[in-house]
Structures are given as C-alpha cells and as structure tokens.
Design a protein around this motif. Structure first.
Motif, PDB file in Angstrom:
ATOM      1  N   GLU A   1      61.475  37.853  42.374  1.00  0.00           N
ATOM      2  CA  GLU A   1      60.459  38.803  42.856  1.00  0.00           C
ATOM      3  C   GLU A   1      59.572  38.153  43.910  1.00  0.00           C
ATOM      4  O   GLU A   1      59.228  38.778  44.923  1.00  0.00           O
ATOM      5  CB  GLU A   1      59.622  39.300  41.679  1.00  0.00           C
ATOM      6  CG  GLU A   1      60.384  40.201  40.713  1.00  0.00           C
ATOM      7  CD  GLU A   1      59.606  40.482  39.444  1.00  0.00           C
ATOM      8  OE1 GLU A   1      58.473  39.932  39.301  1.00  0.00           O
ATOM      9  OE2 GLU A   1      60.112  41.221  38.581  1.00  0.00           O
ATOM     10  N   TRP A   2      59.206  36.907  43.689  1.00  0.00           N
ATOM     11  CA  TRP A   2      58.361  36.190  44.646  1.00  0.00           C
ATOM     12  C   TRP A   2      59.084  35.999  45.977  1.00  0.00           C
ATOM     13  O   TRP A   2      58.521  36.243  47.050  1.00  0.00           O
ATOM     14  CB  TRP A   2      57.962  34.839  44.064  1.00  0.00           C
ATOM     15  CG  TRP A   2      57.170  33.981  44.993  1.00  0.00           C
ATOM     16  CD1 TRP A   2      55.895  34.180  45.440  1.00  0.00           C
ATOM     17  CD2 TRP A   2      57.614  32.755  45.604  1.00  0.00           C
ATOM     18  NE1 TRP A   2      55.516  33.165  46.281  1.00  0.00           N
ATOM     19  CE2 TRP A   2      56.542  32.278  46.401  1.00  0.00           C
ATOM     20  CE3 TRP A   2      58.796  32.028  45.540  1.00  0.00           C
ATOM     21  CZ2 TRP A   2      56.637  31.101  47.137  1.00  0.00           C
ATOM     22  CZ3 TRP A   2      58.897  30.842  46.269  1.00  0.00           C
ATOM     23  CH2 TRP A   2      57.828  30.397  47.061  1.00  0.00           C
TER      24      TRP A   2
ATOM     25  N   HIS B   1      60.990  36.221  37.886  1.00  0.00           N
ATOM     26  CA  HIS B   1      59.730  36.080  38.617  1.00  0.00           C
ATOM     27  C   HIS B   1      59.938  35.372  39.957  1.00  0.00           C
ATOM     28  O   HIS B   1      59.311  35.733  40.966  1.00  0.00           O
ATOM     29  CB  HIS B   1      58.722  35.319  37.771  1.00  0.00           C
ATOM     30  CG  HIS B   1      58.187  36.112  36.614  1.00  0.00           C
ATOM     31  ND1 HIS B   1      57.398  35.553  35.629  1.00  0.00           N
ATOM     32  CD2 HIS B   1      58.321  37.413  36.284  1.00  0.00           C
ATOM     33  CE1 HIS B   1      57.076  36.478  34.746  1.00  0.00           C
ATOM     34  NE2 HIS B   1      57.629  37.609  35.128  1.00  0.00           N
ATOM     35  N   THR B   2      60.819  34.355  39.975  1.00  0.00           N
ATOM     36  CA  THR B   2      61.091  33.647  41.221  1.00  0.00           C
ATOM     37  C   THR B   2      61.770  34.575  42.218  1.00  0.00           C
ATOM     38  O   THR B   2      61.444  34.576  43.413  1.00  0.00           O
ATOM     39  CB  THR B   2      61.958  32.409  40.951  1.00  0.00           C
ATOM     40  OG1 THR B   2      61.279  31.554  40.028  1.00  0.00           O
ATOM     41  CG2 THR B   2      62.236  31.643  42.237  1.00  0.00           C
TER      42      THR B   2
ATOM     43  N   ARG C   1      55.913  25.304  41.107  1.00  0.00           N
ATOM     44  CA  ARG C   1      55.084  26.493  40.942  1.00  0.00           C
ATOM     45  C   ARG C   1      54.932  26.900  39.485  1.00  0.00           C
ATOM     46  O   ARG C   1      53.897  27.427  39.089  1.00  0.00           O
ATOM     47  CB  ARG C   1      55.672  27.675  41.725  1.00  0.00           C
ATOM     48  CG  ARG C   1      55.698  27.495  43.226  1.00  0.00           C
ATOM     49  CD  ARG C   1      56.342  28.667  43.940  1.00  0.00           C
ATOM     50  NE  ARG C   1      55.659  29.927  43.649  1.00  0.00           N
ATOM     51  CZ  ARG C   1      56.178  30.915  42.922  1.00  0.00           C
ATOM     52  NH1 ARG C   1      57.389  30.795  42.391  1.00  0.00           N
ATOM     53  NH2 ARG C   1      55.496  32.011  42.720  1.00  0.00           N
TER      54      ARG C   1
END
Length: 280
Positions: A68-69, A65-66, A49
């Motif tokens: 949060e995803w 970010h990972t 990703r």
C-alpha cells in the motif's frame, strides 16, 4: 531476489517470471499468502520502517502495508546490482517515490539468507530514512561481529584504510573514475579522485578512521557486500548501528563503485562545514 519462482498461482500473469522473483516485484505482484511458500520456516524480516517482523500473521500484514505504501507513493523500482551465492543474495535497487509532492530516490539493499534448498531463513532490508523523513534514526545491530571473516583483495585494503583514517590508502583502492554513493542517493554521489579526496578528507577530519565490526561477507568475484556495525567515527564512540556496503570491482581489480546503505550520522563537529560523508 529472495522469492521462489514456483509461486505462479500467486503471481500476477503479467510477471511471467521463470527464475527467482525480485524482492519488490514479489511484494507488489504476489499474494502475501503465496510468498509464505518461499520460507523454510517462520518468516523473519528486518526492515528500517517496520522493525523486526516475525511470524506468519505479522509477515502477511507487513507485505500488505508495504505494498500500500509503495503504490501510494507511485513507486518505480530500478534494479542496480545483484550478488548471488549458494546461501545468500544481496539485491540492490533504487526506489523512485513521490512523497509530499516531491519525487525522491531511496536506495535499498535486501539481503536474503537461505538454506541449501533455496528456502529463506531471514531477510534484512537496508536503507536510510533520510530520503523519507529528512532525518537519521539509530538502527541497532542486526548481527554480531564475525571475528573469522577476512576481507579479500582491494576490499580488505579499503577496510584497513578506512579504519586507520588513511586517505592515500582509500584513494589507492579506487579506480580513477570510481563512483561512491551515500545512503541518501540522488545528488549524494561522487565521481573521480578529486571528489573522493574531498569527501574522505571530511570523514577523517580529526585524523582518525572509522573502524567497522564486520558481520557477513557476500562475494561473487565481481562485487562484495559487507554487513557491518558502525561503532566509532574518528575519536567519537557512536551508538552501534547496522549497515551494509557493496563494493563493485572494475576491470582493473580496483573499486569502480561503492554503495552504502545505513542511517549512520557523523558525530557533531566544531567545523560546521563537515557534512555526512560516505562512510563506510
């Protein structure tokens, strides 16, 4: 399971882990700055990703970010299998995610390279984008072919049959009730010789095989993981693409499970019934 267990002050109290911390447990439950302690030097992660993530700042941003995803998708992590050798781990999981209102399964394999003291030198994450986007994306090679590798026992038999398009050889390498799972996961799993005969017949539709460039071999005696570059599908040369497959031996010594993690799509075929089969 790449993260070091001595990160107690960065891990949430509910984890109480006494051994190496699983990959997604670390991302979800450990402070990104604390994860830096698992690295021998500069962090180096390759992720489908996010691409190639190098350096402290890029790594901590990637972890945030990972996380949060994953939280946003209501991720549930289901362990599948783990191979541990002196200098490498291969951790397989399935992520259950809610995307666009639908629950989906994303099979993931995580390779952790480490030094003798256990510190990480590289992490490579493998999964298809199909469950996330409904499409494939070429993932260029992460590693070079290693010409010194020798595929062992039934894994070698399987690889030779795959390269030659030898259907009988493929089927002979599997136990009667073997399960083969495609990178898309979910319904794309096949059990038993009749189902395997159908899907491998589709793979070898033009009478030729699917040779792979072998890059690493990680084997604990029960399961063998092979990182590879896919470069040809039958008669068609395809863009070189990275992937990993895990071959799990049964009590018979033949393959009981094969699980594949890549984003390789078959070349266009005149026969519209030819779908993405299980190669490699």
């Amino acid at each position: 399971m790449p993260w070091s267990p001595e990160l107690a002050d960065g891990r949430q109290p509910s984890r109480n882990a006494t051994g190496p911390i699983p990959f997604y447990d670390g991302i979800l439950g450990v402070n990104p700055d604390a994860l830096l302690g698992s690295w021998a030097g500069e962090p180096d992660v390759d992720d489908p990703r996010s691409g190639h993530v190098v350096g402290v700042e890029a790594f901590t941003t990637w972890v945030k970010h990972t996380r949060e995803w994953l939280i946003g998708a209501g991720a549930v992590v289901r362990p599948v299998h783990l191979i541990v050798t002196a200098l490498r781990t291969v951790e397989e999981v399935a992520l259950d995610l809610t995307l666009d209102g639908a629950r989906r399964e994303l099979p993931v394999a995580v390779v952790g390279e480490r030094r003798g003291d256990g510190r990480l030198t590289a992490v490579r994450v493998y999964h298809s984008l199909w469950p996330l986007t409904g499409g494939h994306e070429v993932r260029h090679p992460l590693l070079a072919r290693d010409p010194t590798l020798t595929m062992p026992d039934v894994v070698g038999d399987y690889q030779r049959a795959l390269a030659a398009g030898n259907l009988d050889g493929i089927l002979a390498s599997y136990e009667d009730g073997a399960v083969v799972r495609e990178p898309a996961g979910g319904e794309y799993a096949y059990t038993g010789k009749d189902a395997l005969r159908r899907i491998y017949t589709l793979q070898f539709a033009d009478g030729l095989g699917i040779p792979l460039e072998h890059c690493t071999l990680t084997d604990d005696g029960r399961a063998c993981a092979v990182e590879y570059n896919a470069v040809r599908w039958g008669a068609v040369t395809i863009p070189a693409q990275a992937g990993i497959a895990v071959y799990q031996r049964g009590d018979s010594g033949k393959l009981a499970f094969a699980r594949i993690y890549d984003d390789v799509a078959p070349p266009p075929a005149s026969d519209s019934s030819t779908q993405r089969a299980v190669a490699p």
